[in-house]
Design an enzyme around this catalytic site. Structure first.
Site, PDB file in Angstrom:
ATOM      1  N   ARG A 154      87.864  35.990  55.324  1.00  0.00           N
ATOM      2  CA  ARG A 154      89.226  36.414  54.959  1.00  0.00           C
ATOM      3  C   ARG A 154      89.878  35.386  54.042  1.00  0.00           C
ATOM      4  O   ARG A 154      89.754  34.187  54.255  1.00  0.00           O
ATOM      5  CB  ARG A 154      90.115  36.551  56.217  1.00  0.00           C
ATOM      6  CG  ARG A 154      89.760  37.708  57.089  1.00  0.00           C
ATOM      7  CD  ARG A 154      90.944  38.131  57.929  1.00  0.00           C
ATOM      8  NE  ARG A 154      91.459  37.083  58.797  1.00  0.00           N
ATOM      9  CZ  ARG A 154      92.228  37.323  59.859  1.00  0.00           C
ATOM     10  NH1 ARG A 154      92.551  38.560  60.172  1.00  0.00           N
ATOM     11  NH2 ARG A 154      92.672  36.330  60.603  1.00  0.00           N
ATOM     12  N   LYS A 174      91.115  45.709  66.197  1.00  0.00           N
ATOM     13  CA  LYS A 174      91.939  46.495  67.122  1.00  0.00           C
ATOM     14  C   LYS A 174      93.271  46.925  66.511  1.00  0.00           C
ATOM     15  O   LYS A 174      93.767  47.990  66.822  1.00  0.00           O
ATOM     16  CB  LYS A 174      92.138  45.773  68.452  1.00  0.00           C
ATOM     17  CG  LYS A 174      93.037  44.586  68.414  1.00  0.00           C
ATOM     18  CD  LYS A 174      93.096  43.960  69.801  1.00  0.00           C
ATOM     19  CE  LYS A 174      93.643  42.560  69.717  1.00  0.00           C
ATOM     20  NZ  LYS A 174      95.011  42.461  69.191  1.00  0.00           N
ATOM     21  N   ARG A 227      93.051  30.767  55.873  1.00  0.00           N
ATOM     22  CA  ARG A 227      93.894  30.265  56.967  1.00  0.00           C
ATOM     23  C   ARG A 227      93.095  29.253  57.774  1.00  0.00           C
ATOM     24  O   ARG A 227      91.918  29.477  58.056  1.00  0.00           O
ATOM     25  CB  ARG A 227      94.296  31.413  57.894  1.00  0.00           C
ATOM     26  CG  ARG A 227      95.446  32.239  57.392  1.00  0.00           C
ATOM     27  CD  ARG A 227      95.622  33.495  58.217  1.00  0.00           C
ATOM     28  NE  ARG A 227      95.462  33.251  59.661  1.00  0.00           N
ATOM     29  CZ  ARG A 227      95.629  34.193  60.583  1.00  0.00           C
ATOM     30  NH1 ARG A 227      95.938  35.415  60.242  1.00  0.00           N
ATOM     31  NH2 ARG A 227      95.477  33.914  61.856  1.00  0.00           N
TER      32      ARG A 227
END
Ligand SMILES: [Zn+2]
Length: 220
Positions: free
Chosen positions: A133, A19, A166
């Site tokens: 990621r 988004k 993360r």
């Protein structure tokens, strides 16, 4: 859509739905402001404003910032001159209270929501996107092990530092974040469904393809 009035859009979607990327692109194409609550919070904290100091207490604990703080922050942001030409809100409202307060603010400004875009991506795809990621701890450059991997295994192309994941991108944590998101936003979506402004867009495709779908859903 009524073109005599500035365009007001909301972009909703879970973490990892894309988004942020699509809000920025759309704001750019339409010449309206991109207002992301995550960025606003970081700015307030960095500038050490009273609002930023209050928000920081919650953010440091990993808690959601309370409605009152969020509402004040958005009210302040929407009163800035550039919001008059229209805007897309990215990541707001997150709760029914925030949605109700936003309606009041917009009514005061003589504006209303034109469309709420909901980027829908299956849970398994989100888990895969987020768990792939990696970030370089030295220079903060972001990588995606499937779509945008570094040249050399799991090391940064720029400085060779070993890339890190993360902790909140670990699969179990991602599933938990998605559940929290779904529980919180169900009421928000219902709030806007009543006015028939909700546009559901399948976000499981390339960035270009999803951008095309969003434009079609908005009749652009
Ligand atoms: Zn690096």
């Amino acid at each position: 859509m009524d073109s005599s009035r500035p365009m007001c859009l909301l972009m909703a979607g879970s973490p990892g739905s894309g988004k942020g990327t699509h809000s920025r692109r759309l704001a750019n194409d339409l010449g309206i402001s991109h207002i992301a609550t995550g960025d606003l919070l970081r700015e307030q904290v960095a500038a050490d404003t009273p609002l930023g100091r209050e928000a920081k207490v919650y953010m440091d604990r990993g808690d959601y910032v309370p409605d009152k703080v969020m509402v004040d922050m958005i009210r302040h942001r929407l009163s800035e001159p550039d919001a008059e030409k229209g805007f897309i809100l990215d990541g707001y409202p997150r709760t029914q209270t925030q949605a109700t307060e936003l309606d009041k603010m917009l009514a005061d400004l003589g504006q209303q929501i034109d469309a709420v875009i909901i980027l829908e991506v299956p849970v398994d795809e989100i888990v895969e996107r987020l768990s792939a990621r990696r970030t370089c701890p030295a220079c903060q450059r972001a990588y995606h092990m499937r779509d945008d991997p570094p040249a050399d295994d799991e090391r940064c192309d720029d400085d060779g530092a070993p890339l890190e994941r993360r902790t909140d991108d670990e699969p179990d944590t991602v599933r938990h974040r998605l559940k929290v998101y779904a529980d919180r936003t169900a009421g928000v979506i219902e709030h806007y469904d009543v006015d028939s402004v909700v546009r559901r867009v399948n976000g499981e495709a390339s960035v270009d393809e999803v951008a095309k779908r969003i434009d079609e859903a908005l009749g652009l």
